[in-house]
Scaffold this active site. Structure first.
Site, PDB file in Angstrom:
ATOM      1  N   PHE A 147     101.839   0.132  65.518  1.00 23.76           N
ATOM      2  CA  PHE A 147     103.051  -0.695  65.428  1.00 23.76           C
ATOM      3  C   PHE A 147     104.235   0.043  64.807  1.00 23.76           C
ATOM      4  O   PHE A 147     105.379  -0.345  65.032  1.00 23.76           O
ATOM      5  CB  PHE A 147     102.754  -1.996  64.669  1.00 23.76           C
ATOM      6  CG  PHE A 147     102.224  -3.051  65.585  1.00 23.76           C
ATOM      7  CD1 PHE A 147     100.908  -3.001  66.024  1.00 23.76           C
ATOM      8  CD2 PHE A 147     103.029  -4.071  66.049  1.00 23.76           C
ATOM      9  CE1 PHE A 147     100.414  -3.945  66.902  1.00 23.76           C
ATOM     10  CE2 PHE A 147     102.547  -5.033  66.925  1.00 23.76           C
ATOM     11  CZ  PHE A 147     101.241  -4.971  67.350  1.00 23.76           C
TER      12      PHE A 147
ATOM     13  N   HIS B 101      85.565 -10.054  61.810  1.00 27.60           N
ATOM     14  CA  HIS B 101      86.471  -9.955  60.654  1.00 27.60           C
ATOM     15  C   HIS B 101      86.206 -11.078  59.658  1.00 27.60           C
ATOM     16  O   HIS B 101      87.084 -11.428  58.859  1.00 27.60           O
ATOM     17  CB  HIS B 101      87.964 -10.067  61.062  1.00 27.60           C
ATOM     18  CG  HIS B 101      88.493  -8.959  61.905  1.00 27.60           C
ATOM     19  ND1 HIS B 101      89.362  -9.195  62.966  1.00 27.60           N
ATOM     20  CD2 HIS B 101      88.314  -7.628  61.855  1.00 27.60           C
ATOM     21  CE1 HIS B 101      89.685  -8.040  63.520  1.00 27.60           C
ATOM     22  NE2 HIS B 101      89.056  -7.070  62.866  1.00 27.60           N
TER      23      HIS B 101
ATOM     24  N   HIS C 240      94.635 -12.113  60.850  1.00 23.87           N
ATOM     25  CA  HIS C 240      94.229 -10.745  60.506  1.00 23.87           C
ATOM     26  C   HIS C 240      94.756  -9.850  61.634  1.00 23.87           C
ATOM     27  O   HIS C 240      94.171  -9.778  62.720  1.00 23.87           O
ATOM     28  CB  HIS C 240      92.698 -10.679  60.400  1.00 23.87           C
ATOM     29  CG  HIS C 240      92.178  -9.299  60.115  1.00 23.87           C
ATOM     30  ND1 HIS C 240      91.610  -8.938  58.915  1.00 23.87           N
ATOM     31  CD2 HIS C 240      92.142  -8.181  60.885  1.00 23.87           C
ATOM     32  CE1 HIS C 240      91.255  -7.661  58.952  1.00 23.87           C
ATOM     33  NE2 HIS C 240      91.572  -7.180  60.140  1.00 23.87           N
TER      34      HIS C 240
ATOM     35  N   ARG D 102      92.899  -3.312  72.799  1.00 21.89           N
ATOM     36  CA  ARG D 102      92.062  -4.317  73.464  1.00 21.89           C
ATOM     37  C   ARG D 102      92.935  -5.406  74.077  1.00 21.89           C
ATOM     38  O   ARG D 102      93.923  -5.823  73.473  1.00 21.89           O
ATOM     39  CB  ARG D 102      91.088  -4.950  72.479  1.00 21.89           C
ATOM     40  CG  ARG D 102      89.910  -4.065  72.151  1.00 21.89           C
ATOM     41  CD  ARG D 102      89.021  -4.677  71.100  1.00 21.89           C
ATOM     42  NE  ARG D 102      88.975  -3.831  69.920  1.00 21.89           N
ATOM     43  CZ  ARG D 102      88.620  -4.243  68.714  1.00 21.89           C
ATOM     44  NH1 ARG D 102      88.279  -5.503  68.506  1.00 21.89           N
ATOM     45  NH2 ARG D 102      88.602  -3.400  67.710  1.00 21.89           N
TER      46      ARG D 102
ATOM     47  N   GLU E 143      88.277  -6.091  52.230  1.00 22.98           N
ATOM     48  CA  GLU E 143      86.918  -6.369  52.712  1.00 22.98           C
ATOM     49  C   GLU E 143      85.871  -5.694  51.828  1.00 22.98           C
ATOM     50  O   GLU E 143      84.794  -6.238  51.611  1.00 22.98           O
ATOM     51  CB  GLU E 143      86.780  -5.897  54.169  1.00 22.98           C
ATOM     52  CG  GLU E 143      87.530  -6.826  55.114  1.00 22.98           C
ATOM     53  CD  GLU E 143      87.743  -6.238  56.502  1.00 22.98           C
ATOM     54  OE1 GLU E 143      88.638  -5.392  56.642  1.00 22.98           O
ATOM     55  OE2 GLU E 143      87.028  -6.631  57.425  1.00 22.98           O
TER      56      GLU E 143
ATOM     57  N   ASN F 248      94.633  -3.054  63.815  1.00 23.05           N
ATOM     58  CA  ASN F 248      94.375  -2.447  65.113  1.00 23.05           C
ATOM     59  C   ASN F 248      93.484  -3.384  65.937  1.00 23.05           C
ATOM     60  O   ASN F 248      93.730  -3.630  67.111  1.00 23.05           O
ATOM     61  CB  ASN F 248      93.735  -1.081  64.883  1.00 23.05           C
ATOM     62  CG  ASN F 248      93.754  -0.289  66.150  1.00 23.05           C
ATOM     63  OD1 ASN F 248      94.684  -0.392  66.957  1.00 23.05           O
ATOM     64  ND2 ASN F 248      92.710   0.484  66.361  1.00 23.05           N
TER      65      ASN F 248
HETATM   66  P1  AMP Z   1      94.265  -1.916  60.193  1.00 29.17           P
HETATM   67  O1  AMP Z   1      93.426  -1.938  61.442  1.00 29.17           O
HETATM   68  O2  AMP Z   1      94.253  -3.178  59.423  1.00 29.17           O
HETATM   69  O3  AMP Z   1      94.021  -0.692  59.354  1.00 29.17           O
HETATM   70  O4  AMP Z   1      95.773  -1.768  60.704  1.00 29.17           O
HETATM   71  C1  AMP Z   1      96.224  -0.582  61.296  1.00 29.17           C
HETATM   72  C2  AMP Z   1      97.544  -0.816  61.982  1.00 29.17           C
HETATM   73  O5  AMP Z   1      98.513  -1.358  61.066  1.00 29.17           O
HETATM   74  C3  AMP Z   1      98.187   0.474  62.464  1.00 29.17           C
HETATM   75  O6  AMP Z   1      97.700   0.844  63.709  1.00 29.17           O
HETATM   76  C4  AMP Z   1      99.619   0.084  62.534  1.00 29.17           C
HETATM   77  O7  AMP Z   1      99.842  -0.447  63.831  1.00 29.17           O
HETATM   78  C5  AMP Z   1      99.802  -1.021  61.539  1.00 29.17           C
HETATM   79  N1  AMP Z   1     100.668  -0.616  60.427  1.00 29.17           N
HETATM   80  C6  AMP Z   1     100.324   0.080  59.318  1.00 29.17           C
HETATM   81  N2  AMP Z   1     101.411   0.272  58.529  1.00 29.17           N
HETATM   82  C7  AMP Z   1     102.470  -0.308  59.152  1.00 29.17           C
HETATM   83  C8  AMP Z   1     103.860  -0.447  58.853  1.00 29.17           C
HETATM   84  N3  AMP Z   1     104.385   0.040  57.742  1.00 29.17           N
HETATM   85  N4  AMP Z   1     104.627  -1.114  59.750  1.00 29.17           N
HETATM   86  C9  AMP Z   1     104.096  -1.622  60.875  1.00 29.17           C
HETATM   87  N5  AMP Z   1     102.788  -1.523  61.211  1.00 29.17           N
HETATM   88  C10 AMP Z   1     101.987  -0.874  60.370  1.00 29.17           C
END
Ligand code: AMP
Length: 398
Positions: free
Chosen positions: A285, A180, A208, A241, A385, A211
């Protein structure tokens, strides 16, 4: 310049066309199920509706062909001709110790990426397939490799070496690399801009939390430690993980209920984290928070465990840097979960941190969430990114 940013996985390909002057995304999309039945490409031109097409994509060459078609489509495309694309920036997961910054891609760079592919056997070969497919479709267009690991190459030996026989590092390059990096670099630089102080004068911790999740300690503009290691399995508890565990757990589980090493590694990568902790409720989440708010024991266990691990790392990085000026939250959970941020920060009162609850309750926008009298500035800084990759690409191809 118009920069095409490519993030190529083994069966998927994310793309975004960015104008490097306005720094706006002109269009973005995703090819999924490449080489598998039911391939789909979606493309969203800026300010317009998403276009989804199911078209067979037997390989990445076909996927790139469709990406170019989508970008240049006379009705819904965002450029008139392929020749308007000035350069391509590729996300490459592992640069090993060979790459400390982004580079223009030539045959030698491709060879060096292949050489470190043992360290990321699932990712680097897939990234290179994307590079080759673009080279074939866009001969003569300059391409740049931007590495997830590069930003962390400034870590000192005491942070990147494991307590293992030194020969394991010398012979096999077993060490902490971190991932990351593009996000940690982008967010820590952006935080310095917002604060209005030189990047080289700040001690920043970037969380960061997506997921995949990792934390880094950035002191005077250089990464001095980060939570992911040889692979992205180490560190925080993530979506699926495990993050840090006693390595002897692997031996202990070996053979139990017929498990072999492959089964155990699969469990650590795909069935653990908040998903496993919650009793397989969800790795998302949003679902876990809904469960937490209803008093579900599994969701509560997962969220509390996740937040506790983040807190512990922040404390250790504050110690590693002999203080901290700024803590940034980013990525899906970091940007969107006031609950997780507040659970993490509540335990950090000893650092003089004071949370502004009202500011914390706002979603997804760049802002400060600590009170003016907080000893540490706490911020939400949405990561980008793709923009970071486009900036590096433009800089190297101008
Ligand atoms: P990313 O890997 O940065 O795309 O993050 C994805 C993760 O962000 C998802 O699996 C969710 O767990 C979390 N997420 C996205 N939107 C929300 C939200 N409004 N509230 C809480 N968690 C969120």
């Amino acid at each position: 310049m118009k920069i095409l940013v490519i993030n190529c996985g083994s069966s998927s390909l994310k793309f975004q066309l960015i104008d490097s002057v306005t720094e706006e995304a002109l269009g973005k999309g995703l090819c999924e199920r490449i080489g598998i039945d039911g391939s789909v490409i979606n493309f969203t031109p800026a300010g317009k509706d998403k276009i989804v097409k199911e078209i067979p994509m037997p390989d990445h060459n076909k996927a790139i062909e469709l990406v170019i078609e989508a970008l240049t489509d006379p009705a819904t495309g965002v450029v008139k001709a392929l020749s308007e694309i000035d350069a391509v920036g590729h996300r490459i997961v592992h640069g090993g110790e060979s790459f400390t910054k982004s580079v223009r891609i030539d045959d030698e760079v491709i060879r060096a990426i292949e050489e470190v592919s043992d360290l990321a056997p699932l990712h680097n070969p897939a990234n290179l397939i994307g590079v080759r497919a673009c080279q074939k479709a866009m001969p003569g267009v300059p391409m740049v490799a931007v590495f997830d690991t590069a930003f962390h190459q400034t870590m000192p030996e005491e942070a990147y070496l494991y307590g293992l026989p030194y020969s394991f590092y010398e012979k096999y390059k077993v060490r902490r690399y971190g991932f990351h990096g593009t996000s940690h670099a982008y967010v820590s630089k952006r935080a310095a801009e917002i604060i209005g102080k030189p990047y080289e004068s700040l001690k920043t911790i970037v969380c960061h939390l997506g997921n995949g999740a990792s934390i880094s300690a950035v002191k005077n503009g250089k990464c001095i430690d980060t939570s992911m290691g040889l692979t992205p399995l180490e560190g925080l508890i993530m979506g699926t993980r495990s993050g840090d565990i006693d390595p002897a757990v692997i031996e202990y589980l070996n053979g139990r209920d017929g498990r072999d090493l492959k089964d155990i590694m699969n469990a650590l990568n795909k069935q653990s984290g908040v998903f496993g902790l919650s009793g397989n409720l969800s790795s998302d989440f949003r679902d876990l928070e809904a469960g937490y708010n209803k008093g579900d024991a599994g969701a509560t266990r997962a969220i509390m465990g996740f937040a506790y691990r983040v807190t512990k790392y922040i404390g250790s990085y504050a110690a590693a840097m002999d203080g901290v000026d700024c803590i940034c939250f980013t990525a899906g959970v970091g940007e969107n979960s006031p609950l997780v941020r507040s659970l993490v920060l509540k335990r950090l009162g000893f650092l003089g941190i004071r949370l502004d609850e009202a500011a914390n309750d706002v979603h997804g926008k760049e802002r400060t969430i600590s009170t003016p009298d907080s000893a540490v500035r706490v911020m939400v800084v949405p990561t980008n990114e793709e923009l970071a990759i486009a900036r590096d690409t433009a800089a190297l191809c101008a």
